[in-house]
Design a protein around this motif. Structure first.
Motif, short mmCIF file in Angstrom:
data_model
loop_
_atom_site.label_atom_id
_atom_site.label_comp_id
_atom_site.label_asym_id
_atom_site.label_seq_id
_atom_site.Cartn_x
_atom_site.Cartn_y
_atom_site.Cartn_z
N ALA A 39 0.83 -1.21 0.00
CA ALA A 39 0.00 0.00 0.00
C ALA A 39 0.86 1.25 0.00
N PRO A 40 0.33 2.35 -0.49
CA PRO A 40 1.09 3.59 -0.45
C PRO A 40 1.41 3.98 0.98
N GLY A 41 2.66 4.33 1.24
CA GLY A 41 3.08 4.76 2.56
C GLY A 41 3.33 3.61 3.52
N GLU A 42 3.24 2.38 3.05
CA GLU A 42 3.45 1.25 3.95
C GLU A 42 4.93 1.00 4.16
N TYR A 43 5.26 0.50 5.36
CA TYR A 43 6.63 0.12 5.69
C TYR A 43 6.65 -1.40 5.70
N VAL A 44 7.33 -1.97 4.70
CA VAL A 44 7.34 -3.43 4.53
C VAL A 44 8.76 -3.93 4.70
N ALA A 45 8.92 -4.99 5.49
CA ALA A 45 10.23 -5.65 5.62
C ALA A 45 10.18 -6.95 4.82
N VAL A 46 11.15 -7.23 4.04
CA VAL A 46 11.23 -8.47 3.25
C VAL A 46 12.36 -9.31 3.84
N ALA A 165 19.62 9.40 -0.50
CA ALA A 165 18.43 8.71 -1.02
C ALA A 165 17.23 9.63 -1.04
N LEU A 166 17.19 10.59 -0.12
CA LEU A 166 16.04 11.50 -0.01
C LEU A 166 16.21 12.77 -0.83
N ALA A 167 17.35 12.92 -1.47
CA ALA A 167 17.69 14.20 -2.11
C ALA A 167 16.67 14.63 -3.14
N ASN A 168 16.18 13.72 -3.96
CA ASN A 168 15.24 14.08 -5.03
C ASN A 168 13.79 13.83 -4.63
N GLU A 169 13.52 13.78 -3.33
CA GLU A 169 12.16 13.63 -2.81
C GLU A 169 11.45 12.40 -3.39
N PRO A 170 12.03 11.25 -3.19
CA PRO A 170 11.44 10.02 -3.75
C PRO A 170 10.15 9.63 -3.03
N ARG A 171 9.31 8.88 -3.72
CA ARG A 171 8.08 8.37 -3.10
C ARG A 171 8.22 6.91 -2.74
N LEU A 172 9.37 6.36 -3.09
CA LEU A 172 9.64 4.97 -2.74
C LEU A 172 11.09 4.88 -2.31
N VAL A 173 11.30 4.40 -1.09
CA VAL A 173 12.66 4.20 -0.60
C VAL A 173 12.90 2.72 -0.46
N LEU A 174 13.97 2.24 -1.08
CA LEU A 174 14.33 0.82 -1.04
C LEU A 174 15.65 0.69 -0.30
N ALA A 175 15.66 -0.12 0.72
CA ALA A 175 16.88 -0.29 1.52
C ALA A 175 17.26 -1.76 1.53
N ASP A 176 18.48 -2.03 1.09
CA ASP A 176 18.97 -3.41 1.04
C ASP A 176 19.95 -3.63 2.19
N GLU A 177 19.48 -4.38 3.22
CA GLU A 177 20.30 -4.66 4.41
C GLU A 177 20.95 -3.39 4.94
N PRO A 198 8.22 6.93 6.23
CA PRO A 198 6.88 6.95 5.65
C PRO A 198 6.01 8.06 6.22
N SER A 199 6.10 8.25 7.53
CA SER A 199 5.20 9.24 8.14
C SER A 199 5.72 10.66 7.95
N GLU A 200 7.01 10.84 8.06
CA GLU A 200 7.54 12.20 8.01
C GLU A 200 7.91 12.64 6.60
N HIS A 201 8.19 11.68 5.76
CA HIS A 201 8.61 12.03 4.40
C HIS A 201 7.54 11.72 3.38
N GLY A 202 6.57 10.91 3.75
CA GLY A 202 5.50 10.59 2.81
C GLY A 202 5.96 9.65 1.73
N CYS A 203 6.60 8.54 2.12
CA CYS A 203 7.06 7.62 1.08
C CYS A 203 6.76 6.21 1.51
N THR A 204 6.78 5.31 0.57
CA THR A 204 6.67 3.89 0.84
C THR A 204 8.06 3.36 1.09
N LEU A 205 8.21 2.50 2.11
CA LEU A 205 9.53 2.00 2.47
C LEU A 205 9.54 0.49 2.39
N VAL A 206 10.45 -0.03 1.61
CA VAL A 206 10.64 -1.49 1.52
C VAL A 206 12.06 -1.79 1.93
#
Lengths: 235, 252, 438
Positions: A39-46, A165-177, A198-206
């Protein structure tokens, strides 16, 4: 971290995603008809064991890897329809990456690394400098802006990578380990920053992680095994 | 080197190369330009002494050449119209007209032959005055006229005296006056030179006193080669010095 | 990504791996130094050889003698002249108007009596020079404003100033006459000659000289005419007028001009102009056109060979750049992946690597051209020391614009070409390299 922008993250829909490395009898199927929705704005751990396809999944979501079959829609963008420069634009404008190895350029200072992301977006020098300074302050390494990666600790380096990672105001942040190379204290710091994205920047985090602490703080946890999802589909 | 400094450093290096390229090796030292100066024509008039008959290298050692070389501006030109022998009449007949065609700035006059010939003083003075007036060109030219030096010690004269040991060296017309007569003639002619110079605005060169000084210093004998009627190179320099001193005084 | 930003990223990358960059630049520098030194030396040698052939004058120069041509020697460079023939203003005007003629410089000669100063050299130190008896010689004059167009080489000092009445130059023949060594040439400068033009007045059987004094300001080697003394034309004209206004001197030249020096519009015009002067104007000419053409062909071959050697060295250095950058691409796979991950397009990556290659080539080319120039200066200094000892004029070595451009810009361009393959390989790396091996 104070709020930098207002907005919502991107929703993600994956249908029948299959990815294979190699060909013939030695071909390795790393993703096998994967279906998942975020979902938009969801924080998901894989999570999952090594070789389960987690990083490949992340790479496809971030446009680092071209999908071979299936459908991946991020926001309103069908990744399968993108190529070359279009994929580069997608990565630049919509996605922010945080890597296990930080991914900073050793020839540049912390501030210059953050500015580099905005360079590809055509932002002016003055604006780049100002925003880099803001972001580094927001992640708590403002005083280290003029130092090179070799002069930073692991935690500081990862925070600089997050600022980039936040420099260009992304809507999706992907973090690998993201905490894979950090000590416990740095892990806590970075985890705290990640959680607030997600809450402060308004992005989806995986986040792809082996760290239980990281997975526990996520809104939802996806477990991959043998290229398949072993947890129920999301909404 | 930091990457930021690389490009300015390259630019500086390139500029250095270009600047050095403008330099070439081996520019030699040269003299500054010598100025031409106003026109200056020097004419020498006279007899055997002025032709430097008594020297080995008349062109180089004649006293007008020495004067020209040492006392006059570099852009001066010299024409030596002297002949041998030359009395004041010879000078008036040939040398003065030739000199006037050259429009001289400076003229030197040294005539000694009349002392040997016995030209009457009044005649000498009249002709000399005539020559000086013409040579002065209404004041446009400076004229230095020498009085006659003592001639009684010249080997070529002494050889002409009766009973002389080297009589074959005598080139003068015999008979020659005796020493006392010759000296008296020289004195009278010198007085005539002074009067003529005063009347025409010419400057007197006291060659007589200069030679007497040489005599007193014991150098006169060395200033003539054996049997010569005219001075040698050393003697020519004495004459040149006397004229040079007179020229400088006339400039002051 | 702008070019400026790309240059910044490239420069920082080079600075980060300075040791490897220095080695690569050094290789280019050595090659560029070799190329530039060879080209500079070859150019200086060419100039000197051709100048020697043309005796210091323009290559398209033609000497016209006050003589009719010898019919049996029309096609040679330096024919024996025929019977004397006066060169006057009509001939000068006619030759000046011939097609293919750029300029005509008249030469005037007159006999003078020369008194050499004693001693004939200045300064202290031993010398073999001595003042001879006064002698008669030819004084040659021309308009000194056109001295650059005449076959004159200044061995010491300078030429007289145009219009000077008190300056002259002397030739090597004068040095021989006073028994001076060529190394004494500079000591002759600053001494003073006395020059007497002869004349006989009517009713006077004595030759009267019009004496002038002249400062020797230079010693020259000249191929115009025989004689010891070179003077501005005004001096020679004054002497000539003096002599001509007299009577009874048999050895005075009757021709107003003793010769002409004609400069054609180009080397290809020398032959036609010579033919025209010989056949239409009727005067004997000489010019080293055949010799110059032959020598130029050989010099061209030498230059091509030397350039080839230098270029081969540069290509080898460029291959070094390719190798170094390919290794860099392999080592920087993850970094390239990260660049793409944060938004770099393929062409941005390609641009960065091409700029890196160009900067390495530019640095090597600039340093190498400078080093090559310094090496050529050193060689010139050594050669000039020998030439001076032999009493010959020095070689002047500069940095021609073409060599500078070839050395610096050529190196940068070659490096750019060398960087093409590595840059393309880097551009094609998948962005997933950012995550390492998956």
């Amino acid at each position: 971290m104070r709020v930098l922008t207002q907005g919502t993250g991107l929703g993600i829909d994956v249908e029948g995603l299959t990815h294979t490395y190699g060909s013939g009898p030695d071909a390795l199927v790393v993703l096998d008809h994967l279906d998942v929705s975020i979902a938009p704005g969801e924080y998901v751990a894989v999570t999952g064991r090594s070789g389960a396809g987690k990083s490949t999944f992340l790479a496809i979501l971030g446009g680092l890897e071209r999908q071979q079959s299936g459908r991946v829609v991020v926001g309103d963008v069908d990744l399968g329809a993108l190529d070359g420069d279009a994929l580069a634009s997608y990565r630049r404008d919509r996605v922010g990456f945080v890597f296990q190895h930080y991914g900073l350029l050793g020839s540049m200072t912390a501030a210059e690394n953050v500015e580099l992301a905005m360079t590809f977006a055509g932002v002016s020098r003055a604006r780049r400098r100002a925003r880099a300074s803001e972001l580094l302050d927001a992640v708590g390494v403002g005083a280290r802006a003029g130092h090179r990666p070799s002069e930073l600790s692991g935690g500081e380096s990862q925070r600089v990578a997050m600022a980039r990672a936040l420099a260009n105001e992304p809507r999706l942040v992907l973090a690998d380990e993201p905490t894979g190379n950090l000590d416990d204290d740095s892990t806590v710091l970075v985890l705290d920053l990640l959680e607030r994205l997600p809450s402060e920047h308004g992005c989806t985090l995986v986040v792809v992680t082996h760290n239980h602490l990281v997975a526990e703080h996520a809104d939802r946890r996806l477990v991959l095994a043998g290229g398949r999802l072993v947890t129920p589909r999301g909404t | 080197m930091r990457g930021r400094a690389l490009i300015p450093t390259l630019a500086l290096l390139t500029a250095t190369v270009v600047l050095l390229g403008a330099c070439t090796a081996g520019k030699p030292r040269t003299l500054p330009r010598a100025r031409n100066g106003p026109a200056f024509t020097y004419v020498a008039i006279g007899g055997a002494d002025t032709l430097a008959d008594g020297t080995d290298d008349p062109l180089r050692q004649a006293w007008p050449q020495v004067l020209f070389r040492t006392a006059l501006p570099r852009n001066a030109t010299l024409v030596n119209l002297a002949s041998s022998p030359a009395s004041v009449q010879d000078v008036l007949d040939r040398q003065v007209p030739q000199a006037l065609t050259l429009h001289p700035t400076l003229v030197t006059v040294l005539i000694t032959d009349d002392a040997f010939r016995g030209t009457p003083t009044a005649t000498f003075e009249t002709r000399l005055r005539d020559a000086l007036v013409q040579l002065r060109q209404g004041g446009r030219a400076r004229v230095l006229v020498a009085n006659i030096p003592p001639l009684d010690a010249r080997p070529g004269y002494l050889a002409c005296l009766p009973g002389a040991a080297a009589a074959s060296d005598c080139t003068l017309d015999r008979p020659v006056p005796d020493v006392a007569t010759l000296d008296a003639r020289v004195d009278a002619l010198d007085a005539a030179v002074a009067r003529a110079a005063a009347a025409t605005g010419a400057n007197v060169v006291d060659l007589h006193a200069a030679v007497l000084a040489e005599r007193a210093a014991g150098r006169e004998t060395a200033e003539y080669d054996p049997g010569a009627i005219s001075p040698n190179a050393q003697g020519q320099r004495v004459i040149a010095t006397a004229f040079a001193d007179a020229y400088r005084r006339s400039n002051a | 990504m702008s070019w400026r930003d790309a240059c910044g990223v490239a420069a920082r990358s080079i600075g980060r791996r300075l040791g490897r960059a220095v080695l690569t630049v050094l290789a280019v520098m050595l090659a560029a130094a070799l190329l530039s030194a060879l080209l500079i030396v070859a150019g200086a040698a060419r100039t000197r050889v051709l100048s020697q052939l043309s005796k210091g004058g323009p290559l398209a120069g033609i000497q016209v003698a006050a003589a009719a041509p010898d019919p049996g020697q029309l096609d040679t460079d330096n024919p024996r002249p025929g019977p004397a023939r006066d060169l006057d203003d009509d001939a000068l005007h006619m030759i000046r108007n011939l097609p293919g003629v750029r300029s005509v410089i008249p030469l005037i000669s007159t006999p003078v009596r020369v008194i050499v100063p004693d001693p004939p050299v200045t300064g202290h130190g031993t010398t073999t020079a001595s003042a001879p008896e006064p002698f008669t010689e030819t004084m040659t004059g021309f308009d000194m404003r056109h001295s650059g167009q005449l076959p004159i080489t200044v061995l010491s000092g300078r030429l007289p100033a145009p219009g000077s009445l008190v300056e002259v130059a002397v030739t090597e023949q004068y040095l021989q006459r006073i028994h001076a060594q060529k190394t004494d040439a500079k000591r002759v400068v600053g001494t003073e000659l006395e020059l007497g033009a002869p004349r006989v007045f009517p009713n006077d059987d004595t030759v009267r000289g019009r004496w002038t004094r002249a400062l020797i300001v230079g010693v020259v080697a000249q191929g115009n005419a025989a004689g010891d003394v070179i003077a501005p034309i005004e001096q020679v004209q004054a002497a000539q007028r003096w002599s001509a206004s007299g009577v009874g001197l048999d050895d005075l030249p009757t021709s107003k001009y003793s010769g002409l020096f004609v400069v054609a519009n180009g080397l290809d015009q020398v032959g036609p102009v010579r033919n025209a002067i010989t056949q239409r104007a009727g005067y004997s000419t000489s010019a080293p056109e055949n010799l110059i053409a032959t020598v130029q062909r050989y010099l061209r071959v030498v230059e091509i060979v030397l350039s080839g050697i230098g270029l081969i060295a540069l290509v080898i250095a460029a291959l070094g750049i390719t190798n170094a950058l390919l290794a860099a691409v392999r080592e920087r796979r993850r970094e390239i992946g990260v660049l793409k991950a944060i938004g770099a397009r393929d062409r941005d990556v390609r641009r960065i690597f091409l700029i890196e290659a160009s900067l390495l080539g530019l640095a090597g080319g600039a340093l190498g051209t400078l080093a090559g120039f310094l090496v050529s200066q050193l060689m010139a200094a050594i050669v000039n020391q020998y030439l001076t000892e032999q009493g010959l004029s020095a070689v002047h070595v500069g940095l021609p614009v073409l060599v500078f451009v070839v050395g610096v810009v050529g190196s940068a361009l070659l490096a750019l070409v060398a960087g093409t393959v590595p840059a393309q390989r880097a551009a094609r790396l998948p962005a997933r390299q950012a995550m390492g091996d998956l």
